[in-house]
Design a protein around this motif. Structure first.
Motif, PDB file in Angstrom:
ATOM      1  N   PRO A 603      80.414   0.826   0.665  1.00  0.00           N
ATOM      2  CA  PRO A 603      80.539  -0.563   0.212  1.00  0.00           C
ATOM      3  C   PRO A 603      79.249  -1.374   0.289  1.00  0.00           C
ATOM      4  CG  PRO A 603      81.633  -0.248   2.335  1.00  0.00           C
ATOM      5  CD  PRO A 603      81.261   1.112   1.834  1.00  0.00           C
ATOM      6  N   ASP A 604      78.232  -0.887   0.998  1.00  0.00           N
ATOM      7  CA  ASP A 604      76.945  -1.578   1.030  1.00  0.00           C
ATOM      8  C   ASP A 604      75.834  -0.541   1.153  1.00  0.00           C
ATOM      9  OD1 ASP A 604      76.746  -0.812   3.772  1.00  0.00           O
ATOM     10  OD2 ASP A 604      77.741  -2.644   4.398  1.00  0.00           O
ATOM     11  N   ARG A 605      74.587  -0.999   1.168  1.00  0.00           N
ATOM     12  CA  ARG A 605      73.444  -0.073   1.182  1.00  0.00           C
ATOM     13  C   ARG A 605      73.407   0.793   2.434  1.00  0.00           C
ATOM     14  NH1 ARG A 605      68.735  -4.283   0.559  1.00  0.00           N
ATOM     15  NH2 ARG A 605      70.295  -5.080  -0.887  1.00  0.00           N
ATOM     16  N   PHE A 606      73.880   0.240   3.550  1.00  0.00           N
ATOM     17  CA  PHE A 606      73.848   0.988   4.799  1.00  0.00           C
ATOM     18  C   PHE A 606      74.948   2.059   4.820  1.00  0.00           C
ATOM     19  CE2 PHE A 606      72.565  -3.464   5.537  1.00  0.00           C
ATOM     20  CZ  PHE A 606      71.216  -3.238   5.727  1.00  0.00           C
ATOM     21  N   SER A 607      76.123   1.683   4.347  1.00  0.00           N
ATOM     22  CA  SER A 607      77.226   2.641   4.275  1.00  0.00           C
ATOM     23  C   SER A 607      76.931   3.736   3.258  1.00  0.00           C
ATOM     24  CB  SER A 607      78.526   1.918   3.915  1.00  0.00           C
ATOM     25  OG  SER A 607      78.866   0.975   4.901  1.00  0.00           O
ATOM     26  N   THR A 608      76.282   3.378   2.143  1.00  0.00           N
ATOM     27  CA  THR A 608      75.890   4.393   1.161  1.00  0.00           C
ATOM     28  C   THR A 608      74.919   5.379   1.786  1.00  0.00           C
ATOM     29  OG1 THR A 608      76.264   2.958  -0.745  1.00  0.00           O
ATOM     30  CG2 THR A 608      74.703   4.773  -1.033  1.00  0.00           C
ATOM     31  N   SER A 609      73.951   4.857   2.536  1.00  0.00           N
ATOM     32  CA  SER A 609      73.013   5.713   3.247  1.00  0.00           C
ATOM     33  C   SER A 609      73.755   6.679   4.168  1.00  0.00           C
ATOM     34  CB  SER A 609      72.048   4.838   4.050  1.00  0.00           C
ATOM     35  OG  SER A 609      71.354   5.560   5.023  1.00  0.00           O
ATOM     36  N   ALA A 610      74.727   6.158   4.911  1.00  0.00           N
ATOM     37  CA  ALA A 610      75.496   6.994   5.831  1.00  0.00           C
ATOM     38  C   ALA A 610      76.298   8.054   5.086  1.00  0.00           C
ATOM     39  CB  ALA A 610      76.420   6.110   6.675  1.00  0.00           C
ATOM     40  N   GLN A 611      76.871   7.686   3.941  1.00  0.00           N
ATOM     41  CA  GLN A 611      77.663   8.636   3.168  1.00  0.00           C
ATOM     42  C   GLN A 611      76.802   9.761   2.608  1.00  0.00           C
ATOM     43  OE1 GLN A 611      81.081   9.054   2.413  1.00  0.00           O
ATOM     44  NE2 GLN A 611      81.109   7.794   4.269  1.00  0.00           N
ATOM     45  N   ILE A 612      75.612   9.411   2.138  1.00  0.00           N
ATOM     46  CA  ILE A 612      74.700  10.437   1.615  1.00  0.00           C
ATOM     47  C   ILE A 612      74.355  11.436   2.711  1.00  0.00           C
ATOM     48  CG2 ILE A 612      72.350  10.811   0.769  1.00  0.00           C
ATOM     49  CD1 ILE A 612      72.629   8.129  -0.750  1.00  0.00           C
ATOM     50  N   VAL A 613      74.045  10.931   3.885  1.00  0.00           N
ATOM     51  CA  VAL A 613      73.708  11.809   5.000  1.00  0.00           C
ATOM     52  C   VAL A 613      74.923  12.633   5.424  1.00  0.00           C
ATOM     53  CG1 VAL A 613      73.045  11.814   7.443  1.00  0.00           C
ATOM     54  CG2 VAL A 613      71.801  10.394   5.801  1.00  0.00           C
ATOM     55  N   ASP A 614      76.081  12.024   5.419  1.00  0.00           N
ATOM     56  CA  ASP A 614      77.304  12.731   5.801  1.00  0.00           C
ATOM     57  C   ASP A 614      77.577  13.909   4.878  1.00  0.00           C
ATOM     58  OD1 ASP A 614      79.816  12.639   7.527  1.00  0.00           O
ATOM     59  OD2 ASP A 614      80.679  12.639   5.511  1.00  0.00           O
ATOM     60  N   LYS A 615      77.276  13.744   3.589  1.00  0.00           N
ATOM     61  CA  LYS A 615      77.525  14.801   2.604  1.00  0.00           C
ATOM     62  C   LYS A 615      76.514  15.942   2.702  1.00  0.00           C
ATOM     63  CE  LYS A 615      80.819  12.795  -0.044  1.00  0.00           C
ATOM     64  NZ  LYS A 615      82.100  13.426  -0.427  1.00  0.00           N
ATOM     65  N   ALA A 616      75.309  15.623   3.187  1.00  0.00           N
ATOM     66  CA  ALA A 616      74.212  16.584   3.031  1.00  0.00           C
ATOM     67  C   ALA A 616      73.703  17.202   4.326  1.00  0.00           C
ATOM     68  CB  ALA A 616      73.051  15.902   2.304  1.00  0.00           C
ATOM     69  N   TYR A 617      74.050  16.633   5.489  1.00  0.00           N
ATOM     70  CA  TYR A 617      73.466  17.117   6.742  1.00  0.00           C
ATOM     71  C   TYR A 617      74.545  17.318   7.799  1.00  0.00           C
ATOM     72  CZ  TYR A 617      69.081  15.479   4.661  1.00  0.00           C
ATOM     73  OH  TYR A 617      68.017  15.268   3.816  1.00  0.00           O
ATOM     74  N   GLY A 618      74.379  18.372   8.550  1.00  0.00           N
ATOM     75  CA  GLY A 618      75.254  18.608   9.684  1.00  0.00           C
ATOM     76  C   GLY A 618      74.509  18.425  10.985  1.00  0.00           C
ATOM     77  N   PRO A 619      75.217  18.399  12.113  1.00  0.00           N
ATOM     78  CA  PRO A 619      74.554  18.256  13.412  1.00  0.00           C
ATOM     79  C   PRO A 619      73.668  19.476  13.686  1.00  0.00           C
ATOM     80  CG  PRO A 619      76.928  17.880  13.572  1.00  0.00           C
ATOM     81  CD  PRO A 619      76.682  18.467  12.227  1.00  0.00           C
ATOM     82  N   ASN A 620      72.412  19.227  14.029  1.00  0.00           N
ATOM     83  CA  ASN A 620      71.533  20.362  14.337  1.00  0.00           C
ATOM     84  C   ASN A 620      70.499  20.041  15.407  1.00  0.00           C
ATOM     85  OD1 ASN A 620      69.704  18.743  13.015  1.00  0.00           O
ATOM     86  ND2 ASN A 620      69.435  20.095  11.257  1.00  0.00           N
ATOM     87  N   GLY A 621      70.584  18.848  16.001  1.00  0.00           N
ATOM     88  CA  GLY A 621      69.635  18.502  17.041  1.00  0.00           C
ATOM     89  C   GLY A 621      68.228  18.264  16.555  1.00  0.00           C
ATOM     90  N   GLY A 622      68.057  18.055  15.260  1.00  0.00           N
ATOM     91  CA  GLY A 622      66.732  17.862  14.695  1.00  0.00           C
ATOM     92  C   GLY A 622      66.295  16.414  14.692  1.00  0.00           C
ATOM     93  N   THR A 623      65.432  16.066  13.729  1.00  0.00           N
ATOM     94  CA  THR A 623      64.865  14.719  13.623  1.00  0.00           C
ATOM     95  C   THR A 623      65.642  13.895  12.604  1.00  0.00           C
ATOM     96  OG1 THR A 623      62.647  15.508  14.190  1.00  0.00           O
ATOM     97  CG2 THR A 623      62.790  13.391  13.057  1.00  0.00           C
ATOM     98  N   VAL A 624      65.881  12.642  12.933  1.00  0.00           N
ATOM     99  CA  VAL A 624      66.461  11.679  11.998  1.00  0.00           C
ATOM    100  C   VAL A 624      65.460  10.546  11.809  1.00  0.00           C
ATOM    101  CG1 VAL A 624      68.293   9.985  11.604  1.00  0.00           C
ATOM    102  CG2 VAL A 624      68.851  12.214  12.590  1.00  0.00           C
ATOM    103  N   PHE A 625      65.183  10.203  10.557  1.00  0.00           N
ATOM    104  CA  PHE A 625      64.292   9.092  10.255  1.00  0.00           C
ATOM    105  C   PHE A 625      65.121   7.839   9.984  1.00  0.00           C
ATOM    106  CE2 PHE A 625      61.698  12.776   9.435  1.00  0.00           C
ATOM    107  CZ  PHE A 625      60.426  12.384   9.842  1.00  0.00           C
ATOM    108  N   ILE A 626      64.638   6.714  10.478  1.00  0.00           N
ATOM    109  CA  ILE A 626      65.297   5.424  10.309  1.00  0.00           C
ATOM    110  C   ILE A 626      64.363   4.514   9.528  1.00  0.00           C
ATOM    111  CG2 ILE A 626      66.317   3.427  11.460  1.00  0.00           C
ATOM    112  CD1 ILE A 626      67.871   5.990  11.965  1.00  0.00           C
ATOM    113  N   ALA A 627      64.858   3.966   8.414  1.00  0.00           N
ATOM    114  CA  ALA A 627      64.056   3.082   7.569  1.00  0.00           C
ATOM    115  C   ALA A 627      64.796   1.774   7.334  1.00  0.00           C
ATOM    116  CB  ALA A 627      63.736   3.755   6.234  1.00  0.00           C
TER     117      ALA A 627
END
Length: 695
Positions: A603-627
């Motif tokens: 419903p907003d730019r932040f939720s869209t960002s979260a949905q994109i990540v949810d679709k494409a990445y799983g938990p792996n203990g790696g690096t997450v970038f915040i912008a």
């Protein structure tokens, strides 16, 4: 803290036409003169040249009433004594830089003409206009004090103007006695000094120093500073922020602590009048002011009484290392400096509290954003450590501006000898939106340049990288031929330009030279907003798919042609129907293969960002970038870096970690978090909040 603060001028009343003051008023240094109209006109003493707040401040009392007989005459001796006490206080507090004197003797009561309804409602605006009609214009550094006779319909004791009036003077209305406390508060408020109060916080029903539930008495119950109501019956040494705003604290008497590694500082007491007397740091919308107070000088009285708290008998209000918090998101006139009570209990009275930290005491904010410990303390100084344990856990890649941030991000990911370095405009985002996944796919940085040329930090980074090739995203209108020519100096290979007639054609051109037909997935994003494409770019980079830009309600012909060439099995649309309409989605259906068209959105730019990540990445203990989801520049260089590392980019607000993004961090369980950009785009408060999602 205005470095600690910038002085705010207070000015003197210049010439005042006051025919009604003909009787009973002695004007210092001036005799009544005949006005042009033939009546008596009283004039102020000659005003000195305009200066800052330091200097002589004159108070001009003006008692008024509205109906009936005039009240009993006010005491000239009392007014003179108030002026003497105010002068003694401010002269001592400022080392003689500010003095106080009366501008004229206490006059007789003056009758104002206002309506009965204005009188009944204590209409402050009407009272002010009626007074101004009598006293006229204003000038340098003086304070006009309107005195009411303790009217029951007026629900205040005194209302000092914050800063100067539009006429250039200091102004206050007093409903009752004009006391020394009122005089002290008036001078400070007229100088633009905020009120000082106390912060009362609870965790559930348990009193705590700081929590998410706090109330503040914004106008009165600070134990020491003169801008409150002096709950102990006297004022102590003003806090450093007050002195800074008044223009009497030297710049080297305060230091800013930048959130990051712990810093040790030695503070001298506020009453010492010398040395480093204050430190300050910003976290989110809050500014924290750190001072040190001992029982000497104006503070000699602070340990004269004690108070039995849940922790034992303590001095009341005592001294020690104190912290005041200011909410900088509020208008300047409402930015109260609220002292943090490090020894809270059930009492929230104006007295019976001991806010300061003594030697050996420490405090850590529950969210991990900051901690303060007092390692040593004496009458001469206090040694303190200020640390930011939560913030230290989260990396921040930033620079002084968008270009230096771009260089910092590049240096954090890419070593010398990269195959290709990509160059994009730092002033528009469109060209780099399609270029970011290509850069991430080919393990090359995106560096930003300005319309004026190649910034020095970018030139330095290009020299370090020594790329075998440089590719420019965008046409000559965004990156000039002159810059293109200069870029040849940084590579032994060629300099190419990938561009089209507009943002959509440029998007298609970047895709055409980067991808062969038969891609598994083509990604489509809006060319009118940057947020969805920047979150999606790392996904496209790690899955070898292009990002193509479309208009909100139109599929450009150049994009249609490119999709026909690519023949993607599947098309993924980044963003909701407000950025790319369902009509465009229908057109895309005809260009997708067996995988069809999918929309990833919220419903907003932040939720869209979260949905994109949810679709494409799983938990792996790696690096997450915040912008930042509010400005594009940091993510333009960050998205390719994330693509190179096959890491997601999540968007946050300037001062808030959105719930949907927090949920993704909880799911991803990252081993490292990197914030892209400085605290003006993503606050230290958000950085501290991110730390809780790290092991």
């Amino acid at each position: 803290m205005r470095e600690l603060g910038k002085s705010v001028g207070i000015r003197r009343l210049r010439s005042v036409g006051v025919a009604a003051l003909a009787a009973g008023v002695a004007v210092l240094g001036a005799a009544p003169a005949q006005s042009a109209a033939g009546g008596d006109e009283l004039r102020m003493p000659g005003a000195s040249a305009a200066r800052g707040t330091p200097g002589a401040h004159h108070f001009y009392p003006y008692p008024v009433y509205f109906s009936g007989a005039a009240p009993a005459a006010l005491s000239q001796a009392d007014f003179t004594e108030v002026m003497s006490q105010a002068n003694s206080y401010w002269s001592t507090a400022t080392g003689g830089q500010i003095t106080v004197a009366k501008g004229w003797d206490m006059p007789t009561w003056q009758k104002l003409s206002i309506t009965s309804s204005q009188e009944a409602s204590c209409d402050v605006d009407a009272i002010t206009k009626a007074v101004r009609a009598k006293v006229g214009s204003a000038g340098d550094r003086d304070h006009l004090v309107v005195i009411l006779n303790g009217l029951s319909q007026c629900d205040f004791g005194d209302r000092p103007q914050f800063g100067l009036t539009r006429l250039g003077d200091g102004f206050t209305i007093v409903n009752g006695s004009f006391t020394t406390g009122v005089a002290l508060r008036t001078l400070a408020r007229n100088a633009g000094v905020g009120f000082a109060g106390s912060l009362n916080c609870v965790n559930g029903s348990t009193p705590v120093p700081i929590s998410g539930t706090c109330t503040g008495n914004n106008t009165s119950d600070n134990p020491w500073d003169p801008t409150g109501s002096m709950p102990y019956g006297r004022a102590g040494t003003p806090i450093a922020d007050t002195l800074a705003t008044l223009g009497v604290l030297p710049s080297d008497a305060s230091t800013q602590v930048v959130p990051g590694p712990a810093r040790s500082i030695t503070l001298t007491p506020l009453s010492s009048g010398a040395g480093l007397r204050s430190a300050w740091f910003d976290l989110g919308s809050y500014r924290y002011l750190v001072d040190y107070r001992v029982p000497s000088g104006l503070d000699a009285w602070i340990d004269d009484r004690t108070w039995t708290s849940s922790g034992g008998v303590v001095a009341d209000p005592g001294g020690g290392v104190t912290v005041h918090r200011i909410d900088m998101s509020k208008p300047a006139s409402e930015r109260a400096r609220l002292v943090v009570d490090f020894h809270p209990d059930a009492s929230v009275s104006s007295t019976a509290r001991h806010p300061g930290l003594a030697q050996g005491e420490s405090y850590a904010n529950p969210d991990g954003s900051f901690a303060i410990s007092v390692t040593a303390a004496s009458s001469a100084s206090a040694s303190i450590s200020i640390s930011f344990p939560g913030i230290d856990k989260v990396d921040r890649w930033s620079g002084d501006d968008r270009y230096s941030t771009s260089a910092t991000i590049s240096s954090g990911v890419y070593g010398p000898g990269v195959d290709v370095a990509y160059v994009a405009s730092g002033e528009i985002y469109t060209d780099a939106l399609s270029g970011a996944p290509v850069a991430g796919r080919s393990d090359g940085p995106v560096l930003l340049v300005s319309a004026k040329g190649i910034p020095d930090v970018i030139a330095t980074e290009l020299t370090r990288l020594a790329p075998h090739k440089i590719v420019i995203f965008g046409g000559p209108a965004t990156i000039s031929p002159e810059i293109e020519a200069q870029l040849h100096d940084f590579t032994t290979g060629e300099v190419q330009r990938w561009s089209g007639a507009d943002r959509f054609e440029t998007s298609a051109a970047i895709s055409e030279v980067s991808f062969d037909p038969g891609v598994a997935t083509a990604y489509v994003a809006s060319g009118r907003v940057f947020t969805d494409a920047l979150s999606g770019a790392p996904v496209a980079g790690k899955t070898d798919g292009p990002v193509l830009l479309v208009d909100t309600d139109k599929l450009p012909s150049s994009i249609t042609t490119e999709l026909q060439r690519l023949k993607p099995t599947k098309i993924v649309v980044f963003g909701g129907a407000n950025t790319i309409t369902d009509g465009v989605l229908t057109q895309l259906q005809a260009l997708a293969g067996t995988g069809g068209v999918d929309r990833w959105w919220g419903p907003d730019r932040f939720s869209t960002s979260a949905q994109i990540v949810d679709k494409a990445y799983g938990p792996n203990g790696g690096t997450v970038f915040i912008a930042s989801g509010r400005v594009f520049t940091d993510a333009l260089s960050g998205a390719p870096a994330a693509g190179t590392l096959e890491s997601p980019v999540l968007l946050v607000d300037t001062d808030k970690l959105p719930d949907t993004v927090a949920a993704q961090l909880q799911r991803l369980r990252p081993g490292k978090i990197v914030v892209l950009g400085g605290p003006n785009t993503i606050s230290y408060g958000v950085q501290a909040s991110l730390a809780r999602y790290l092991p």
